[in-house]
Structure formats: structure tokens, C-alpha cells
Design a protein around this motif. Sequence first.
Motif, PDB file in Angstrom:
ATOM      1  N   ILE A 260      60.312  59.636  45.749  1.00 11.57           N
ATOM      2  CA  ILE A 260      61.516  60.201  45.138  1.00 11.57           C
ATOM      3  C   ILE A 260      61.476  60.081  43.615  1.00 11.57           C
ATOM      4  CG2 ILE A 260      64.041  60.154  44.989  1.00 11.57           C
ATOM      5  CD1 ILE A 260      64.003  59.105  47.900  1.00 11.57           C
ATOM      6  N   PHE A 261      61.146  58.915  43.068  1.00  7.30           N
ATOM      7  CA  PHE A 261      61.132  58.723  41.622  1.00  7.30           C
ATOM      8  C   PHE A 261      59.870  59.273  40.978  1.00  7.30           C
ATOM      9  CE2 PHE A 261      63.909  55.298  43.127  1.00  7.30           C
ATOM     10  CZ  PHE A 261      65.046  55.624  42.425  1.00  7.30           C
ATOM     11  N   GLY A 262      58.782  59.373  41.733  1.00  5.48           N
ATOM     12  CA  GLY A 262      57.521  59.862  41.182  1.00  5.48           C
ATOM     13  C   GLY A 262      56.814  58.793  40.373  1.00  5.48           C
ATOM     14  N   ARG A 263      56.187  59.206  39.278  1.00  7.81           N
ATOM     15  CA  ARG A 263      55.426  58.285  38.438  1.00  7.81           C
ATOM     16  C   ARG A 263      56.310  57.733  37.334  1.00  7.81           C
ATOM     17  NH1 ARG A 263      50.303  57.237  38.172  1.00  7.81           N
ATOM     18  NH2 ARG A 263      49.800  59.018  39.462  1.00  7.81           N
ATOM     19  N   ILE A 264      56.261  56.425  37.168  1.00  9.62           N
ATOM     20  CA  ILE A 264      57.007  55.740  36.120  1.00  9.62           C
ATOM     21  C   ILE A 264      55.991  54.991  35.268  1.00  9.62           C
ATOM     22  CG2 ILE A 264      58.771  54.013  35.613  1.00  9.62           C
ATOM     23  CD1 ILE A 264      59.774  54.547  38.536  1.00  9.62           C
ATOM     24  N   ILE A 265      56.012  55.241  33.979  1.00  4.72           N
ATOM     25  CA  ILE A 265      55.104  54.536  33.070  1.00  4.72           C
ATOM     26  C   ILE A 265      55.923  53.475  32.359  1.00  4.72           C
ATOM     27  CG2 ILE A 265      53.609  54.756  31.065  1.00  4.72           C
ATOM     28  CD1 ILE A 265      52.883  57.524  32.086  1.00  4.72           C
ATOM     29  N   VAL A 266      55.496  52.224  32.505  1.00  5.52           N
ATOM     30  CA  VAL A 266      56.216  51.078  31.960  1.00  5.52           C
ATOM     31  C   VAL A 266      55.432  50.529  30.772  1.00  5.52           C
ATOM     32  CG1 VAL A 266      57.283  48.868  32.518  1.00  5.52           C
ATOM     33  CG2 VAL A 266      56.987  50.561  34.311  1.00  5.52           C
ATOM     34  N   LEU A 267      56.135  50.323  29.658  1.00  6.94           N
ATOM     35  CA  LEU A 267      55.510  49.844  28.418  1.00  6.94           C
ATOM     36  C   LEU A 267      55.935  48.415  28.124  1.00  6.94           C
ATOM     37  CD1 LEU A 267      56.372  52.994  26.326  1.00  6.94           C
ATOM     38  CD2 LEU A 267      54.228  52.528  27.483  1.00  6.94           C
ATOM     39  N   ASN A 268      55.058  47.659  27.478  1.00  4.88           N
ATOM     40  CA  ASN A 268      55.354  46.266  27.171  1.00  4.88           C
ATOM     41  C   ASN A 268      55.148  45.936  25.692  1.00  4.88           C
ATOM     42  OD1 ASN A 268      56.095  43.631  27.887  1.00  4.88           O
ATOM     43  ND2 ASN A 268      53.958  43.012  28.061  1.00  4.88           N
ATOM     44  N   ARG A 269      54.957  46.924  24.844  1.00  5.26           N
ATOM     45  CA  ARG A 269      54.745  46.666  23.417  1.00  5.26           C
ATOM     46  C   ARG A 269      55.856  47.332  22.628  1.00  5.26           C
ATOM     47  NH1 ARG A 269      48.937  46.776  21.672  1.00  5.26           N
ATOM     48  NH2 ARG A 269      49.895  46.021  19.765  1.00  5.26           N
ATOM     49  N   PRO A 270      56.526  46.609  21.752  1.00  9.32           N
ATOM     50  CA  PRO A 270      57.637  47.178  20.989  1.00  9.32           C
ATOM     51  C   PRO A 270      57.252  48.406  20.170  1.00  9.32           C
ATOM     52  CG  PRO A 270      57.563  44.806  20.718  1.00  9.32           C
ATOM     53  CD  PRO A 270      56.343  45.189  21.477  1.00  9.32           C
TER      54      PRO A 270
ATOM     55  N   ILE B  64      57.251  51.446  22.466  1.00  5.98           N
ATOM     56  CA  ILE B  64      58.619  51.837  22.804  1.00  5.98           C
ATOM     57  C   ILE B  64      59.276  52.516  21.604  1.00  5.98           C
ATOM     58  CG2 ILE B  64      60.881  50.946  23.486  1.00  5.98           C
ATOM     59  CD1 ILE B  64      59.289  48.709  24.982  1.00  5.98           C
ATOM     60  N   ASP B  65      59.076  51.983  20.412  1.00  5.23           N
ATOM     61  CA  ASP B  65      59.628  52.582  19.192  1.00  5.23           C
ATOM     62  C   ASP B  65      59.078  53.991  18.990  1.00  5.23           C
ATOM     63  OD1 ASP B  65      61.084  52.380  16.611  1.00  5.23           O
ATOM     64  OD2 ASP B  65      59.041  52.572  15.802  1.00  5.23           O
ATOM     65  N   HIS B  66      57.785  54.159  19.224  1.00  2.44           N
ATOM     66  CA  HIS B  66      57.149  55.466  19.048  1.00  2.44           C
ATOM     67  C   HIS B  66      57.740  56.495  20.015  1.00  2.44           C
ATOM     68  CE1 HIS B  66      53.999  58.389  18.223  1.00  2.44           C
ATOM     69  NE2 HIS B  66      53.847  58.526  19.529  1.00  2.44           N
ATOM     70  N   ILE B  67      57.917  56.115  21.280  1.00  2.25           N
ATOM     71  CA  ILE B  67      58.388  57.059  22.293  1.00  2.25           C
ATOM     72  C   ILE B  67      59.888  57.328  22.174  1.00  2.25           C
ATOM     73  CG2 ILE B  67      58.740  57.350  24.772  1.00  2.25           C
ATOM     74  CD1 ILE B  67      56.002  56.028  25.133  1.00  2.25           C
ATOM     75  N   LEU B  68      60.676  56.297  21.916  1.00  6.22           N
ATOM     76  CA  LEU B  68      62.124  56.472  21.907  1.00  6.22           C
ATOM     77  C   LEU B  68      62.707  56.834  20.545  1.00  6.22           C
ATOM     78  CD1 LEU B  68      63.266  53.587  24.255  1.00  6.22           C
ATOM     79  CD2 LEU B  68      62.933  56.001  24.787  1.00  6.22           C
ATOM     80  N   LYS B  69      61.948  56.652  19.490  1.00  2.00           N
ATOM     81  CA  LYS B  69      62.495  56.896  18.165  1.00  2.00           C
ATOM     82  C   LYS B  69      61.663  57.882  17.348  1.00  2.00           C
ATOM     83  CE  LYS B  69      63.974  54.162  14.204  1.00  2.00           C
ATOM     84  NZ  LYS B  69      63.944  52.830  13.632  1.00  2.00           N
ATOM     85  N   THR B  70      60.407  57.563  17.126  1.00  2.00           N
ATOM     86  CA  THR B  70      59.558  58.361  16.247  1.00  2.00           C
ATOM     87  C   THR B  70      59.253  59.745  16.826  1.00  2.00           C
ATOM     88  OG1 THR B  70      58.529  56.298  15.561  1.00  2.00           O
ATOM     89  CG2 THR B  70      57.428  58.320  14.900  1.00  2.00           C
TER      90      THR B  70
ATOM     91  N   ILE C  23      58.189  63.504  27.944  1.00  2.00           N
ATOM     92  CA  ILE C  23      59.081  63.947  29.011  1.00  2.00           C
ATOM     93  C   ILE C  23      59.877  62.751  29.505  1.00  2.00           C
ATOM     94  CG2 ILE C  23      59.177  64.873  31.348  1.00  2.00           C
ATOM     95  CD1 ILE C  23      56.530  66.299  30.724  1.00  2.00           C
ATOM     96  N   LYS C  24      61.195  62.929  29.555  1.00  2.00           N
ATOM     97  CA  LYS C  24      62.079  61.914  30.113  1.00  2.00           C
ATOM     98  C   LYS C  24      62.939  62.587  31.161  1.00  2.00           C
ATOM     99  CE  LYS C  24      61.831  60.032  25.635  1.00  2.00           C
ATOM    100  NZ  LYS C  24      61.017  61.112  25.128  1.00  2.00           N
ATOM    101  N   GLU C  25      63.010  61.999  32.324  1.00  2.00           N
ATOM    102  CA  GLU C  25      63.798  62.574  33.409  1.00  2.00           C
ATOM    103  C   GLU C  25      65.284  62.508  33.062  1.00  2.00           C
ATOM    104  OE1 GLU C  25      62.492  64.109  36.006  1.00  2.00           O
ATOM    105  OE2 GLU C  25      60.489  63.667  35.283  1.00  2.00           O
ATOM    106  N   ASP C  26      66.087  63.222  33.838  1.00  2.00           N
ATOM    107  CA  ASP C  26      67.530  63.280  33.580  1.00  2.00           C
ATOM    108  C   ASP C  26      68.180  61.899  33.640  1.00  2.00           C
ATOM    109  OD1 ASP C  26      67.441  66.000  33.220  1.00  2.00           O
ATOM    110  OD2 ASP C  26      67.865  66.441  35.325  1.00  2.00           O
ATOM    111  N   LEU C  27      67.740  61.058  34.581  1.00  2.00           N
ATOM    112  CA  LEU C  27      68.318  59.714  34.697  1.00  2.00           C
ATOM    113  C   LEU C  27      68.065  58.906  33.430  1.00  2.00           C
ATOM    114  CD1 LEU C  27      69.701  57.533  36.433  1.00  2.00           C
ATOM    115  CD2 LEU C  27      67.430  56.906  37.249  1.00  2.00           C
ATOM    116  N   VAL C  28      66.854  58.968  32.907  1.00  2.00           N
ATOM    117  CA  VAL C  28      66.527  58.226  31.683  1.00  2.00           C
ATOM    118  C   VAL C  28      67.333  58.767  30.510  1.00  2.00           C
ATOM    119  CG1 VAL C  28      64.679  57.665  30.061  1.00  2.00           C
ATOM    120  CG2 VAL C  28      64.224  57.642  32.507  1.00  2.00           C
TER     121      VAL C  28
END
Length: 144
Positions: A104-114, A117-123, A129-134
Motif C-alpha cells: 500500500i505505501f510502496g517504497r519509502i526512502i529514509v534518511l539519517n543525515r541532516p 534532509i535539508d537538501h530534500i526538504l528545503k534546498t 517526489i513526495k506523496e500526498d500524505l507527506v
Amino acid sequence: MALMMAGIGLRGLMERQMAKRKRTPIEYVVPATIGFFIAAIIKYPNRAFLSRARPDLKARGQDAPGHPLIGNLADRIRHRDNLPLFLHKVFQEQGDVISITMPIFGRIIVLNRPEFIDHILKTNFENYIKEDLVRWILTDIFGR
């Protein structure tokens, strides 16, 4: 292609058997279901059903090993009481980026380096691609 050829062969076998004697529908449903599961297990040997293969992550050792058709769901259920400890153990074994698959959720890529995370969520927010839930969860933080 091989699955299509097997399906054509199975269809021919079924037609020959139907001509010989009258069979009940259940006699066709059970082998077809078993064949479907065998084909699905061959296509999805270590990831969740309908999730795409990622050879790039597998080559770098970032694809968490899973079970056929259910992916990493069994691990998630087994560690439901202490998910952070489970993720910590997986990060130690496989590095700072891991890929988990679940039905149901498919592939989830989990990150552990700040910095990741900064690059993907900010820069570079729009380049990933971010699903609707995210997106819904992140709306309070980043807005629309």
C-alpha cells in the motif's frame, strides 16, 4: 514476455482440458491463483507487491532486504513498539540512506543525515517526489 508465453500455454492447456470433460469453475480458479502468486513471488522476490525495483539503491547496499510480496512489513510489525531502535540498527548496518518497501505505501526512502534532509526538504524541495500524505504532514511546517 515469459509470463505472457506461460499464460498462452496455460490457456491452451485449459481449453484442451475443457474439451475432455466438464470441470467446475473452482478447478480453474485455484491453479490460476497459485500461478498468479508464483509469478508475483518471482517478480517481487524481496520487495512489496507493485513496488518498483531500484537497482541503483541495491548496488549501493541501501535497499533493506525484504520478503516476497510484503517487503519490510514483517520487520515493521515485529518492531512496532520501538521503531526508532529498529531504524537505528538498520542505519548502522546499511548506512545513512535506506529504502523500505511496504504494501500500500510502496517504497519509502529514509534518511539519517541532516544535510540530506535539508537538501530534500528545503534546498531542492520541488525536485523530489513526495506523496500526498507527506505533503499534508509537511504543510504545517513549509506551507503550500
